[in-house]
Write a protein that holds these residues in place. Structure first.
Motif, PDB file in Angstrom:
ATOM      1  N   VAL A   1     -16.928   2.910  -2.966  1.00 20.88           N
ATOM      2  CA  VAL A   1     -17.628   2.281  -1.838  1.00 20.88           C
ATOM      3  C   VAL A   1     -16.685   1.835  -0.719  1.00 20.88           C
ATOM      4  O   VAL A   1     -17.131   1.610   0.411  1.00 20.88           O
ATOM      5  N   ALA A   2     -15.384   1.704  -1.012  1.00 21.40           N
ATOM      6  CA  ALA A   2     -14.447   1.177  -0.013  1.00 21.40           C
ATOM      7  C   ALA A   2     -13.872   2.289   0.854  1.00 21.40           C
ATOM      8  O   ALA A   2     -13.821   3.455   0.464  1.00 21.40           O
ATOM      9  N   THR A   3     -13.441   1.894   2.031  1.00 23.25           N
ATOM     10  CA  THR A   3     -12.675   2.775   2.911  1.00 23.25           C
ATOM     11  C   THR A   3     -11.255   2.219   3.009  1.00 23.25           C
ATOM     12  O   THR A   3     -10.953   1.146   2.470  1.00 23.25           O
ATOM     13  N   SER A   4     -10.405   2.901   3.710  1.00 21.48           N
ATOM     14  CA  SER A   4      -9.030   2.410   3.869  1.00 21.48           C
ATOM     15  C   SER A   4      -9.000   1.060   4.581  1.00 21.48           C
ATOM     16  O   SER A   4      -8.113   0.235   4.344  1.00 21.48           O
ATOM     17  N   ASP A   5      -9.989   0.816   5.455  1.00 25.02           N
ATOM     18  CA  ASP A   5     -10.044  -0.449   6.191  1.00 25.02           C
ATOM     19  C   ASP A   5     -10.599  -1.590   5.343  1.00 25.02           C
ATOM     20  O   ASP A   5     -10.197  -2.737   5.514  1.00 25.02           O
ATOM     21  N   THR A   6     -11.548  -1.276   4.464  1.00 22.06           N
ATOM     22  CA  THR A   6     -12.214  -2.331   3.682  1.00 22.06           C
ATOM     23  C   THR A   6     -11.648  -2.478   2.277  1.00 22.06           C
ATOM     24  O   THR A   6     -12.072  -3.366   1.539  1.00 22.06           O
ATOM     25  N   PHE A   7     -10.705  -1.629   1.905  1.00 20.38           N
ATOM     26  CA  PHE A   7     -10.190  -1.676   0.537  1.00 20.38           C
ATOM     27  C   PHE A   7      -9.569  -3.031   0.203  1.00 20.38           C
ATOM     28  O   PHE A   7      -9.743  -3.553  -0.898  1.00 20.38           O
ATOM     29  N   GLY A   8      -8.834  -3.610   1.157  1.00 20.61           N
ATOM     30  CA  GLY A   8      -8.210  -4.917   0.913  1.00 20.61           C
ATOM     31  C   GLY A   8      -9.241  -5.989   0.624  1.00 20.61           C
ATOM     32  O   GLY A   8      -9.051  -6.824  -0.272  1.00 20.61           O
TER      33      GLY A   8
ATOM     34  N   ALA B   1      -3.950   4.046  -3.409  1.00 22.66           N
ATOM     35  CA  ALA B   1      -3.160   5.210  -3.017  1.00 22.66           C
ATOM     36  C   ALA B   1      -4.060   6.378  -2.605  1.00 22.66           C
ATOM     37  O   ALA B   1      -3.740   7.136  -1.685  1.00 22.66           O
ATOM     38  N   GLN B   2      -5.215   6.509  -3.289  1.00 23.71           N
ATOM     39  CA  GLN B   2      -6.156   7.580  -2.937  1.00 23.71           C
ATOM     40  C   GLN B   2      -6.691   7.417  -1.515  1.00 23.71           C
ATOM     41  O   GLN B   2      -7.030   8.395  -0.855  1.00 23.71           O
TER      42      GLN B   2
ATOM     43  N   VAL C   1      -3.787   3.298   1.268  1.00 26.37           N
ATOM     44  CA  VAL C   1      -3.544   1.880   1.534  1.00 26.37           C
ATOM     45  C   VAL C   1      -2.129   1.512   1.089  1.00 26.37           C
ATOM     46  O   VAL C   1      -1.674   1.912   0.008  1.00 26.37           O
ATOM     47  N   ASN C   2      -1.436   0.747   1.915  1.00 25.08           N
ATOM     48  CA  ASN C   2      -0.091   0.283   1.603  1.00 25.08           C
ATOM     49  C   ASN C   2      -0.100  -0.522   0.305  1.00 25.08           C
ATOM     50  O   ASN C   2      -0.945  -1.385   0.099  1.00 25.08           O
ATOM     51  N   HIS C   3       0.857  -0.254  -0.587  1.00 26.48           N
ATOM     52  CA  HIS C   3       0.911  -0.926  -1.888  1.00 26.48           C
ATOM     53  C   HIS C   3       1.088  -2.440  -1.739  1.00 26.48           C
ATOM     54  O   HIS C   3       0.577  -3.216  -2.556  1.00 26.48           O
TER      55      HIS C   3
END
Length: 436
Positions: A331-338, A371-372, A375-377
């Motif tokens: 459900v997350a995107t690179s912007d909302t993953f955090g 990583a998929q 997103v920065n570790h």
């Protein structure tokens, strides 16, 4: 707001059970959920719980020593006098809440183990001098900065990923603290919470039914009675030589260790607290009495930590944690993953209230998911850290030592902490989205 906080606090006092009861209920719920997900493996679930029960025994003992040596150090007369002078700066109820929060926040930034002791003492000392302040809210203000330790100098996740040889080094490498606890985004969240949390606490302050601090009578122990007897044995016990020499030996060892390049870790901190306590108390008998007084405050942690270790093992072996994180990936995107990582970490922390244990459980899964999405570790690590700190406010485990020192039950402060956690969750969610 203060009427809402008052009613909510009263409701929580009525319905919230003891922290040990909560730990056992969480254990049974997790084992039940694991059985639903793995109906053909009931014995495997029980076995994983039993195998994990003592996993953190070393860490538990380190935590116990950290708190006990910290409490004994805080009982040094000149340290207590200093905290008393600081407490005298508060001249009103609102100043009392703000001062308690800020002093405890500073201590949490330095070291969360020391902060438990400093927070308890400053709340008690401020409460003595401000009878118009609601003491349960004062204690909540002292405990509330637990959410800030993630950005502090004792951040378990931030320091772990910056240490050569950490268990995820082959995947994420060594991440410098400039990208985690000293990252501008982390500092922004830290400053925002330090400014807004005490204001929210003031809004919750009750206008009626105020419970002031009440000093409990101190019982004279048999040891204290014996010290009135003038004998060679008592002179030996009261001698200032033995504690001073032993403390100096410990401090010399610390200096040599740092000179040889040893990093700061829990064992070093424990030895530092022990050595400083012996050096400042000087008398071995006086130090032993301070250590003994601290023991009763730590018993809940000794009792409950193995149960949470078992819960962590069940979460990992049953696939519950992996299912949660897989859902986030979908459900997350690179912007909302955090943000999703922050929410998930907050939920997992309710079941596994240990920053190190949670990182060991959640870190490998969350890092792979991030990583998929590219997103920065470092962002993934800090989002987990902030989530861990966030729900410490509503996970009663780490509040037990401070409550034991001040003589309150978890239900006395939890209503305020739950409301405060809502505010912290909103602010941190917004900032994580924009600053990382």
């Amino acid at each position: 707001m203060n009427r809402l906080a008052h009613r909510f606090s009263k409701m929580v006092e009525r319905f919230l059970p003891d922290a040990f009861v909560i730990a056992v209920i969480l254990m049974l719920l997790m084992m039940g959920l694991a059985l639903i997900m793995n109906p053909s493996e009931p014995l495997v679930i029980v076995e994983s719980f039993g195998d994990g029960f003592w996993t953190y025994l070393t860490f538990t003992m380190q935590m116990v020593l950290l708190l006990m040596t910290g409490m004994a150090l805080a009982k040094v007369p000149f340290i207590q006098r200093f905290l008393s002078r600081v407490a005298s700066l508060a001249k009103s109820a609102n100043q009392a809440y703000i001062l308690t929060f800020l002093v405890s926040s500073f201590a949490y930034y330095i070291n969360w183990g020391l902060a438990v002791i400093v927070g308890a003492i400053i709340a008690r000392e401020v409460g003595k001098r401000n009878q118009q302040a609601h003491f349960p809210l004062l204690v909540a203000a002292a405990y509330a900065p637990t959410v800030l330790y993630t950005a502090g100098l004792s951040s378990s996740i931030g320091l772990s990923v910056a240490t050569e040889g950490h268990f995820l080094q082959s995947v994420i490498g060594v991440i410098p603290t400039s990208e985690t606890i000293f990252h501008p985004g982390t500092m922004t969240i830290l400053i925002a919470l330090v400014i807004t949390m005490p204001l929210f606490i003031i809004l919750m302050a009750p206008k009626k039914d105020i419970i002031p601090f009440v000093e409990k009578e101190k019982k004279v122990t048999s040891r204290q009675k014996e010290q009135k007897i003038d004998s060679p044995a008592m002179k030996l016990e009261r001698s200032k030589v033995w504690g001073t020499v032993t403390g100096l030996i410990g401090l010399i060892y610390l200096l040599v260790s740092f000179w040889n390049g040893r990093d700061l870790d829990l064992n070093i901190i424990n030895l530092a607290f022990l050595s400083l306590g012996l050096l400042f108390h000087q008398s071995l008998t006086q130090y032993a009495e301070a250590f003994k007084d601290a023991a009763s405050s730590i018993s809940p942690i000794i009792l409950q930590f193995p149960f949470y270790a078992g819960i962590i093992a069940v979460l990992g072996s049953s696939g519950i944690a992996e299912s949660i994180i897989n859902w986030i990936t979908n459900v997350a995107t690179s912007d909302t993953f955090g943000v999703f990582t922050y929410w998930t970490a907050g939920a997992v922390n309710l079941l596994a209230p240990s920053g190190g244990g949670q990182w060991a459980l959640q870190g490998p899964l969350q890092v792979a998911a991030g990583a998929q999405l590219g997103v920065n570790h470092a962002i993934t690590a800090m989002a987990i850290g902030w989530g861990d700190g966030w729900t410490n406010l509503i996970q009663p485990f780490w509040a037990l030592p401070i409550l034991s020192v001040v003589g309150l039950h978890i239900r006395h402060i939890m209503g305020y902490c739950i409301l405060l956690s809502v505010w912290v969750g909103v602010i941190t969610t917004i900032l994580i989205y924009f600053v990382y």
